[in-house]
Design a protein around this motif. Structure first.
Motif, PDB file in Angstrom:
ATOM      1  N   VAL A 112      33.653  18.771 -29.382  1.00 36.86           N
ATOM      2  CA  VAL A 112      35.040  18.830 -29.838  1.00 36.86           C
ATOM      3  C   VAL A 112      35.518  17.413 -30.124  1.00 36.86           C
ATOM      4  CG1 VAL A 112      35.631  21.004 -28.716  1.00 36.86           C
ATOM      5  CG2 VAL A 112      35.870  18.868 -27.450  1.00 36.86           C
ATOM      6  N   ALA A 113      36.404  17.287 -31.107  1.00 34.38           N
ATOM      7  CA  ALA A 113      36.833  15.958 -31.536  1.00 34.38           C
ATOM      8  C   ALA A 113      38.285  15.959 -31.968  1.00 34.38           C
ATOM      9  CB  ALA A 113      35.947  15.474 -32.698  1.00 34.38           C
ATOM     10  N   HIS A 114      38.911  14.800 -31.827  1.00 33.35           N
ATOM     11  CA  HIS A 114      40.250  14.588 -32.376  1.00 33.35           C
ATOM     12  C   HIS A 114      40.405  13.116 -32.720  1.00 33.35           C
ATOM     13  CE1 HIS A 114      42.284  12.362 -29.120  1.00 33.35           C
ATOM     14  NE2 HIS A 114      41.638  13.132 -28.262  1.00 33.35           N
ATOM     15  N   GLY A 115      41.384  12.805 -33.576  1.00 37.76           N
ATOM     16  CA  GLY A 115      41.716  11.434 -33.917  1.00 37.76           C
ATOM     17  C   GLY A 115      42.865  10.934 -33.076  1.00 37.76           C
ATOM     18  N   THR A 116      42.949   9.618 -32.886  1.00 35.40           N
ATOM     19  CA  THR A 116      44.029   9.068 -32.068  1.00 35.40           C
ATOM     20  C   THR A 116      45.372   9.070 -32.788  1.00 35.40           C
ATOM     21  OG1 THR A 116      43.487   6.817 -32.789  1.00 35.40           O
ATOM     22  CG2 THR A 116      42.464   7.598 -30.750  1.00 35.40           C
ATOM     23  N   LEU A 117      45.362   9.316 -34.099  1.00 33.60           N
ATOM     24  CA  LEU A 117      46.624   9.357 -34.847  1.00 33.60           C
ATOM     25  C   LEU A 117      47.059  10.786 -35.154  1.00 33.60           C
ATOM     26  CD1 LEU A 117      46.076   6.396 -37.357  1.00 33.60           C
ATOM     27  CD2 LEU A 117      47.062   6.373 -35.051  1.00 33.60           C
ATOM     28  N   GLU A 118      46.467  11.743 -34.476  1.00 33.95           N
ATOM     29  CA  GLU A 118      46.887  13.134 -34.642  1.00 33.95           C
ATOM     30  C   GLU A 118      48.129  13.414 -33.809  1.00 33.95           C
ATOM     31  OE1 GLU A 118      44.191  16.250 -35.302  1.00 33.95           O
ATOM     32  OE2 GLU A 118      42.436  15.028 -34.914  1.00 33.95           O
ATOM     33  N   THR A 119      48.680  14.587 -33.960  1.00 35.26           N
ATOM     34  CA  THR A 119      49.857  14.948 -33.184  1.00 35.26           C
ATOM     35  C   THR A 119      49.488  15.040 -31.704  1.00 35.26           C
ATOM     36  OG1 THR A 119      49.728  17.370 -33.012  1.00 35.26           O
ATOM     37  CG2 THR A 119      50.421  16.466 -35.141  1.00 35.26           C
ATOM     38  N   PRO A 120      50.454  14.824 -30.813  1.00 34.89           N
ATOM     39  CA  PRO A 120      50.129  14.870 -29.383  1.00 34.89           C
ATOM     40  C   PRO A 120      49.584  16.221 -28.943  1.00 34.89           C
ATOM     41  CG  PRO A 120      52.510  14.766 -29.754  1.00 34.89           C
ATOM     42  CD  PRO A 120      51.863  14.466 -31.052  1.00 34.89           C
ATOM     43  N   GLU A 121      50.035  17.298 -29.555  1.00 31.98           N
ATOM     44  CA  GLU A 121      49.555  18.619 -29.168  1.00 31.98           C
ATOM     45  C   GLU A 121      48.119  18.862 -29.600  1.00 31.98           C
ATOM     46  OE1 GLU A 121      50.994  21.921 -27.479  1.00 31.98           O
ATOM     47  OE2 GLU A 121      51.006  19.942 -26.551  1.00 31.98           O
ATOM     48  N   PHE A 122      47.728  18.408 -30.786  1.00 29.69           N
ATOM     49  CA  PHE A 122      46.349  18.601 -31.213  1.00 29.69           C
ATOM     50  C   PHE A 122      45.400  17.760 -30.355  1.00 29.69           C
ATOM     51  CE2 PHE A 122      48.127  20.932 -34.615  1.00 29.69           C
ATOM     52  CZ  PHE A 122      47.103  21.646 -35.224  1.00 29.69           C
ATOM     53  N   GLN A 123      45.854  16.589 -29.951  1.00 30.56           N
ATOM     54  CA  GLN A 123      45.037  15.789 -29.037  1.00 30.56           C
ATOM     55  C   GLN A 123      44.921  16.484 -27.676  1.00 30.56           C
ATOM     56  OE1 GLN A 123      45.502  11.474 -28.989  1.00 30.56           O
ATOM     57  NE2 GLN A 123      46.934  11.607 -30.695  1.00 30.56           N
ATOM     58  N   ARG A 124      46.032  16.968 -27.161  1.00 27.70           N
ATOM     59  CA  ARG A 124      46.018  17.628 -25.850  1.00 27.70           C
ATOM     60  C   ARG A 124      45.175  18.898 -25.891  1.00 27.70           C
ATOM     61  NH1 ARG A 124      47.694  21.854 -23.669  1.00 27.70           N
ATOM     62  NH2 ARG A 124      48.878  22.509 -25.516  1.00 27.70           N
ATOM     63  N   GLN A 125      45.326  19.698 -26.944  1.00 27.71           N
ATOM     64  CA  GLN A 125      44.540  20.930 -27.041  1.00 27.71           C
ATOM     65  C   GLN A 125      43.051  20.621 -26.970  1.00 27.71           C
ATOM     66  OE1 GLN A 125      45.029  24.393 -27.971  1.00 27.71           O
ATOM     67  NE2 GLN A 125      47.199  24.551 -28.432  1.00 27.71           N
ATOM     68  N   THR A 126      42.624  19.571 -27.680  1.00 27.10           N
ATOM     69  CA  THR A 126      41.206  19.214 -27.697  1.00 27.10           C
ATOM     70  C   THR A 126      40.734  18.748 -26.326  1.00 27.10           C
ATOM     71  OG1 THR A 126      41.350  18.607 -30.031  1.00 27.10           O
ATOM     72  CG2 THR A 126      39.498  17.716 -28.793  1.00 27.10           C
ATOM     73  N   ARG A 127      41.502  17.868 -25.695  1.00 28.08           N
ATOM     74  CA  ARG A 127      41.122  17.378 -24.368  1.00 28.08           C
ATOM     75  C   ARG A 127      41.057  18.508 -23.348  1.00 28.08           C
ATOM     76  NH1 ARG A 127      45.087  13.465 -25.518  1.00 28.08           N
ATOM     77  NH2 ARG A 127      46.465  14.491 -24.019  1.00 28.08           N
ATOM     78  N   ASP A 128      42.070  19.373 -23.362  1.00 28.08           N
ATOM     79  CA  ASP A 128      42.122  20.465 -22.394  1.00 28.08           C
ATOM     80  C   ASP A 128      40.974  21.447 -22.601  1.00 28.08           C
ATOM     81  OD1 ASP A 128      44.401  19.277 -21.453  1.00 28.08           O
ATOM     82  OD2 ASP A 128      45.766  20.912 -21.983  1.00 28.08           O
ATOM     83  N   ALA A 134      38.171   9.793 -32.292  1.00 28.73           N
ATOM     84  CA  ALA A 134      38.084   8.909 -33.455  1.00 28.73           C
ATOM     85  C   ALA A 134      39.260   7.939 -33.437  1.00 28.73           C
ATOM     86  CB  ALA A 134      38.078   9.725 -34.739  1.00 28.73           C
ATOM     87  N   GLN A 135      38.995   6.696 -33.075  1.00 28.70           N
ATOM     88  CA  GLN A 135      40.045   5.691 -32.970  1.00 28.70           C
ATOM     89  C   GLN A 135      40.576   5.334 -34.355  1.00 28.70           C
ATOM     90  OE1 GLN A 135      41.162   4.515 -29.974  1.00 28.70           O
ATOM     91  NE2 GLN A 135      42.806   3.514 -31.099  1.00 28.70           N
ATOM     92  N   GLY A 136      41.899   5.470 -34.537  1.00 34.02           N
ATOM     93  CA  GLY A 136      42.534   5.065 -35.781  1.00 34.02           C
ATOM     94  C   GLY A 136      42.475   6.094 -36.901  1.00 34.02           C
ATOM     95  N   TYR A 137      42.077   7.326 -36.602  1.00 35.59           N
ATOM     96  CA  TYR A 137      42.008   8.381 -37.620  1.00 35.59           C
ATOM     97  C   TYR A 137      43.109   9.405 -37.399  1.00 35.59           C
ATOM     98  CZ  TYR A 137      37.320   6.939 -39.152  1.00 35.59           C
ATOM     99  OH  TYR A 137      36.258   6.255 -39.654  1.00 35.59           O
ATOM    100  N   ASN A 138      43.700   9.878 -38.498  1.00 35.31           N
ATOM    101  CA  ASN A 138      44.641  10.982 -38.372  1.00 35.31           C
ATOM    102  C   ASN A 138      43.921  12.313 -38.591  1.00 35.31           C
ATOM    103  OD1 ASN A 138      44.618  11.670 -41.182  1.00 35.31           O
ATOM    104  ND2 ASN A 138      46.334  10.310 -41.617  1.00 35.31           N
ATOM    105  N   HIS A 139      44.678  13.379 -38.605  1.00 37.52           N
ATOM    106  CA  HIS A 139      44.128  14.735 -38.656  1.00 37.52           C
ATOM    107  C   HIS A 139      43.263  14.988 -39.883  1.00 37.52           C
ATOM    108  CE1 HIS A 139      44.207  19.060 -37.750  1.00 37.52           C
ATOM    109  NE2 HIS A 139      44.439  19.278 -39.022  1.00 37.52           N
ATOM    110  N   PHE A 140      43.632  14.420 -41.005  1.00 34.82           N
ATOM    111  CA  PHE A 140      42.915  14.688 -42.248  1.00 34.82           C
ATOM    112  C   PHE A 140      41.792  13.686 -42.486  1.00 34.82           C
ATOM    113  CE2 PHE A 140      47.207  16.306 -42.508  1.00 34.82           C
ATOM    114  CZ  PHE A 140      46.958  17.649 -42.804  1.00 34.82           C
ATOM    115  N   GLU A 141      41.983  12.472 -42.001  1.00 38.32           N
ATOM    116  CA  GLU A 141      40.963  11.433 -42.183  1.00 38.32           C
ATOM    117  C   GLU A 141      39.705  11.715 -41.370  1.00 38.32           C
ATOM    118  OE1 GLU A 141      44.191   7.786 -42.821  1.00 38.32           O
ATOM    119  OE2 GLU A 141      43.410   8.278 -40.840  1.00 38.32           O
ATOM    120  N   ILE A 142      39.854  12.249 -40.173  1.00 40.41           N
ATOM    121  CA  ILE A 142      38.698  12.453 -39.303  1.00 40.41           C
ATOM    122  C   ILE A 142      37.701  13.420 -39.927  1.00 40.41           C
ATOM    123  CG2 ILE A 142      39.888  14.232 -37.959  1.00 40.41           C
ATOM    124  CD1 ILE A 142      38.261  13.353 -35.532  1.00 40.41           C
ATOM    125  N   PHE A 143      38.183  14.417 -40.645  1.00 40.54           N
ATOM    126  CA  PHE A 143      37.273  15.401 -41.244  1.00 40.54           C
ATOM    127  C   PHE A 143      36.335  14.755 -42.261  1.00 40.54           C
ATOM    128  CE2 PHE A 143      36.776  18.591 -44.795  1.00 40.54           C
ATOM    129  CZ  PHE A 143      35.664  19.206 -44.231  1.00 40.54           C
TER     130      PHE A 143
END
Length: 333
Positions: free
Chosen positions: A269-285, A302-311
């Motif tokens: 599972v993955a998320h970017g650090t510039l995503e919304t707090p909920e999408f980050q939390r959902q992934t971590r949880d 992914a440090q410095g990536y938003n939701h669309f950039e990480i893909f």
């Protein structure tokens, strides 16, 4: 030699030359150029965790946190066109009777090659397979087939996510049963997804394959879930409920995190650090819940990536997602 510079950007000599009045004008201009701070918004009653309704709505609206969304998703489409020009048109198959129920297969030259089935995002409301072809070249070059699904937007089902998830499950079952038709190895079938597609891919991972499709319990050998949602309770409380007709049954059935007893394969599972707090939390949880259930999970950030950039990193064998997917499938660039 220039004199000592004043804080507004001119020297004391220049101050004397233009006079105090002129300097005042310059100073006023500099002050006007400074950004103004907005007063903090008065928060309403908490709806979920420490979020009020606006906070929660924003946390499930990626455009609030990614103002460059149109540019990035535009790249998805143009880079997919370039990929088709290099690889050739994909093979198109129907997995069901509805016109939208089709999938694109980019085939590797290796016989009996492993398969990665990709589920695109779009807030459950949009997206078409042809605009998500650009990661295919990385997979094909590594000796793996890349399959991109088409499925109906949720509005075509009057807001019923259960029917959308059913389409995706049927598509994966079709790929398993028909892998030989395009040179694939059904016993090395993997799934990946991004955003709402990661939610749907997560639902696939906890499918009761034997009961529902008469297929092996481990039909899917691994999953890569990027920037998804795995518990629908907070989503149901957000503005997304304006077009998803949530029920208690739907919320429970389609919350992957609540059915980890059915998970039969490793997940990344993955998320970017510039995503919304909920999408980050959902992934971590979700990653923590999988590990707590005693099942293999890897969390990538992914440090410095938003939701669309990480893909976009899925398209490179050396990108965060691309490397993880190929390693999971045990193929090399």
């Amino acid at each position: 030699m220039r004199g000592k510079q004043d804080s507004v950007g001119f020297t004391r000599r220049e101050f004397l030359e233009v006079g105090a009045a002129g300097a005042a004008v310059v100073a006023a201009g500099a002050a006007l150029a400074q950004p103004t701070r907005q007063a903090p918004r008065a928060k309403g009653p908490r709806v979920r965790l420490d979020l009020d309704q606006k906070d929660l709505d924003d946390a499930y609206d990626q455009s609030v946190y990614a103002p460059n969304q149109p540019q990035i998703t535009g790249r998805y489409a143009t880079n997919s066109e370039i990929t088709r020009a290099r690889l050739g048109a994909p093979r198109r198959f129907a997995y069901g009777p509805a016109p939208v129920e089709g999938l694109d297969v980019f085939t590797a030259k290796r016989p009996n090659a492993p398969i990665n089935v990709f589920v695109h995002g779009g807030a459950w409301r949009g997206g078409v397979a042809k605009n998500y072809a650009f990661p295919a070249e990385s997979f094909v070059s590594a000796g793996a087939h890349f399959v991109v699904l088409d499925f109906s937007p949720v509005q075509d089902f009057a807001g019923d996510l259960t029917l959308m998830a059913g389409q995706v499950r049927r598509a994966v079952a079709w790929v398993y049963r028909n892998a030989k038709e395009f040179g694939g190895d059904a016993n090395r079938l993997y799934i990946s997804g991004h955003s709402s597609g990661a939610h749907l891919a997560g639902v696939v991972l906890v499918t009761e394959w034997q009961r529902e499709f008469d297929l092996p319990a481990d039909t899917v050998k691994g999953g890569l879930l990027c920037s998804g949602m795995y518990d629908l309770k907070p989503v149901r409380l957000s503005a997304r409920s304006s077009y998803i007709k949530f029920t208690d049954e739907m919320e429970h059935a389609l919350s992957t995190q609540r059915h980890l007893d059915r998970l039969n394969c490793p997940v990344v599972v993955a998320h970017g650090t510039l995503e919304t707090p909920e999408f980050q939390r959902q992934t971590r949880d979700f990653a923590a819940a999988v590990k707590a259930a005693g099942k293999p999970a890897q969390l990538l950030v992914a440090q410095g990536y938003n939701h669309f950039e990480i893909f976009e990193t899925l398209a490179s064998p050396y990108g965060l997602l691309g490397r993880a997917a190929l390693e999971q499938m045990k193929v090399a660039p």
